[in-house]
Design a protein around this motif. Structure first.
Motif, PDB file in Angstrom:
ATOM      1  N   GLN A  76       4.993 -67.569  33.470  1.00  0.00           N
ATOM      2  CA  GLN A  76       4.436 -68.733  34.593  1.00  0.00           C
ATOM      3  C   GLN A  76       6.142 -69.223  34.081  1.00  0.00           C
ATOM      4  O   GLN A  76       6.773 -70.148  34.872  1.00  0.00           O
ATOM      5  CB  GLN A  76       3.796 -68.970  35.240  1.00  0.00           C
ATOM      6  CG  GLN A  76       3.021 -68.359  35.847  1.00  0.00           C
ATOM      7  CD  GLN A  76       1.686 -68.607  36.622  1.00  0.00           C
ATOM      8  OE1 GLN A  76       2.140 -69.128  37.697  1.00  0.00           O
ATOM      9  NE2 GLN A  76       0.528 -68.007  35.762  1.00  0.00           N
ATOM     10  N   PRO A  77       6.627 -69.692  32.448  1.00  0.00           N
ATOM     11  CA  PRO A  77       6.845 -71.057  32.490  1.00  0.00           C
ATOM     12  C   PRO A  77       8.256 -70.453  32.203  1.00  0.00           C
ATOM     13  O   PRO A  77       9.061 -71.039  32.902  1.00  0.00           O
ATOM     14  CB  PRO A  77       6.629 -71.536  31.047  1.00  0.00           C
ATOM     15  CG  PRO A  77       4.975 -71.081  31.048  1.00  0.00           C
ATOM     16  CD  PRO A  77       4.914 -70.261  31.488  1.00  0.00           C
ATOM     17  N   SER A  78       8.886 -69.243  31.731  1.00  0.00           N
ATOM     18  CA  SER A  78       9.762 -69.087  32.100  1.00  0.00           C
ATOM     19  C   SER A  78      10.625 -68.849  32.806  1.00  0.00           C
ATOM     20  O   SER A  78      11.426 -68.844  33.045  1.00  0.00           O
ATOM     21  CB  SER A  78      10.005 -67.894  30.920  1.00  0.00           C
ATOM     22  OG  SER A  78      11.051 -66.849  30.566  1.00  0.00           O
ATOM     23  N   ALA A  79       9.818 -68.285  33.768  1.00  0.00           N
ATOM     24  CA  ALA A  79      10.210 -67.779  35.826  1.00  0.00           C
ATOM     25  C   ALA A  79      10.569 -69.225  36.350  1.00  0.00           C
ATOM     26  O   ALA A  79      11.193 -69.473  37.052  1.00  0.00           O
ATOM     27  CB  ALA A  79       9.639 -67.328  36.211  1.00  0.00           C
ATOM     28  N   TYR A  82      13.490 -70.451  35.180  1.00  0.00           N
ATOM     29  CA  TYR A  82      14.756 -70.177  35.315  1.00  0.00           C
ATOM     30  C   TYR A  82      15.079 -70.868  37.368  1.00  0.00           C
ATOM     31  O   TYR A  82      16.182 -70.921  37.478  1.00  0.00           O
ATOM     32  CB  TYR A  82      14.973 -69.143  35.391  1.00  0.00           C
ATOM     33  CG  TYR A  82      15.216 -68.443  33.983  1.00  0.00           C
ATOM     34  CD1 TYR A  82      16.982 -68.850  33.589  1.00  0.00           C
ATOM     35  CD2 TYR A  82      14.119 -68.033  33.080  1.00  0.00           C
ATOM     36  CE1 TYR A  82      16.598 -68.929  31.728  1.00  0.00           C
ATOM     37  CE2 TYR A  82      14.258 -67.583  32.117  1.00  0.00           C
ATOM     38  CZ  TYR A  82      15.917 -68.017  30.751  1.00  0.00           C
ATOM     39  OH  TYR A  82      15.670 -68.032  29.962  1.00  0.00           O
ATOM     40  N   ALA A  83      13.757 -70.593  37.638  1.00  0.00           N
ATOM     41  CA  ALA A  83      13.882 -70.913  39.397  1.00  0.00           C
ATOM     42  C   ALA A  83      14.394 -72.022  39.500  1.00  0.00           C
ATOM     43  O   ALA A  83      15.132 -72.340  40.324  1.00  0.00           O
ATOM     44  CB  ALA A  83      12.345 -70.610  39.697  1.00  0.00           C
ATOM     45  N   THR A  84      13.704 -73.073  38.735  1.00  0.00           N
ATOM     46  CA  THR A  84      13.635 -74.349  38.609  1.00  0.00           C
ATOM     47  C   THR A  84      15.437 -74.938  38.763  1.00  0.00           C
ATOM     48  O   THR A  84      16.084 -75.175  39.494  1.00  0.00           O
ATOM     49  CB  THR A  84      12.631 -75.532  38.284  1.00  0.00           C
ATOM     50  OG1 THR A  84      11.530 -75.600  38.490  1.00  0.00           O
ATOM     51  CG2 THR A  84      13.196 -76.552  38.233  1.00  0.00           C
ATOM     52  N   ALA A 192       2.721 -67.360  41.369  1.00  0.00           N
ATOM     53  CA  ALA A 192       2.059 -68.175  41.481  1.00  0.00           C
ATOM     54  C   ALA A 192       3.055 -68.796  41.168  1.00  0.00           C
ATOM     55  O   ALA A 192       3.606 -70.112  42.055  1.00  0.00           O
ATOM     56  CB  ALA A 192       0.583 -67.976  41.385  1.00  0.00           C
ATOM     57  N   ALA A 193       3.855 -68.888  40.304  1.00  0.00           N
ATOM     58  CA  ALA A 193       4.324 -70.168  39.617  1.00  0.00           C
ATOM     59  C   ALA A 193       5.701 -70.768  40.438  1.00  0.00           C
ATOM     60  O   ALA A 193       6.615 -71.527  41.004  1.00  0.00           O
ATOM     61  CB  ALA A 193       4.542 -69.920  37.648  1.00  0.00           C
TER      62      ALA A 193
END
Ligand code: HPA
Length: 244
Positions: A76-79, A82-84, A192-193
């Motif tokens: 979740q931190p990595s995803a 990039y999504a942000t 979820a993230a």
């Protein structure tokens, strides 16, 4: 934080592309090499637009419509990073995660496809969003509807909840069976993230997964060849959502 490079083009800490390099819709597998394969599978004109830390991103066209494909990394931190950056600085409107999950529900078999309407989680990432609130991580209804419509009631496509965990290996006594009792279809590590980030920016997100193994029914994991062929079915649903 925006960084100004020497050539005066915009880059972010983790994406060395320029504004306009990404299409409004991004397909996002975890593995950057899979992003490369998907880009070349779907597009004749795919061009590499970012490669920071080997997290490859491509943009091209499918039947004349722009599409990007970029890896999210694992977890979740990595995803979230990039999504942000994609939503915040590159004009991206929708991200469709395409990945694999471990099956949990007995209704789900290896090779089946899961459209994740909502994602439970053991992660703290969304609890930090709104003080005192257990955030509901849900997909875009519009994107989910498009993916489900494209599935044409295929009996190997399941629609429901998944769990995004922060651990791949840590066994938590009784947890998986309890999740099965609550009808949870599968487990992965990002959705979820990603749904949380989409909500933060008022954008759209969806997760479409292929079941690569099953945590409870004892069936064999997919072979490498099966992964590629079965994956194509999930990819078609994701593309339908990207262009809705
Ligand atoms: N956890 C367990 N099994 C899995 C996962 C996961 O995140 N992804 C695919 N199989």
């Amino acid at each position: 934080m925006l960084l100004l490079r020497k050539d005066q083009t915009m880059a972010t800490p983790h994406i060395n592309a320029e504004m306009g390099d990404f299409a409004p819709a991004v397909l996002m597998p975890g593995d950057p090499k899979r992003a490369e394969r998907i880009a070349h599978m779907l597009m004749d004109d795919a061009k590499l637009v970012t490669d920071v830390r080997g997290m490859l991103g491509f943009t091209g066209t499918v039947n004349g419509r722009p599409l990007s494909v970029m890896g999210s990394g694992m977890g979740q931190p990595s995803a979230t990073i990039y999504a942000t950056e994609l939503y915040r600085w590159f004009g991206v409107e929708r991200i469709i995660r395409v990945g694999t999950c471990g099956g949990i529900s007995p209704k789900v078999k290896v090779g089946d496809v899961v459209v994740a309407l909502g994602a439970h989680t053991d992660s703290a990432m969304n609890t930090l969003r709104i003080p005192g609130v257990h955030f509901s991580a849900v997909a875009s209804f519009k994107l989910a509807s498009a993916a489900v419509a494209a599935a044409k009631e295929a009996d190997n496509v399941h629609v429901g909840t998944i769990i995004s965990r922060d651990h791949f290996y840590l066994p938590v006594e009784g947890q998986v069976q309890k999740l099965a009792d609550y009808g949870v279809l599968g487990v992965e590590m990002e959705a979820a993230a990603m749904y949380g980030v989409a909500a933060e920016f008022g954008k759209e997100a969806l997760t479409v997964l292929t079941v690569s193994d099953h945590l409870l029914d004892g069936s064999a994991d997919m072979t490498a060849e099966e992964r590629e062929t079965k994956f194509r079915g999930a990819l078609d649903l994701a593309v339908a959502a990207a262009f809705v």
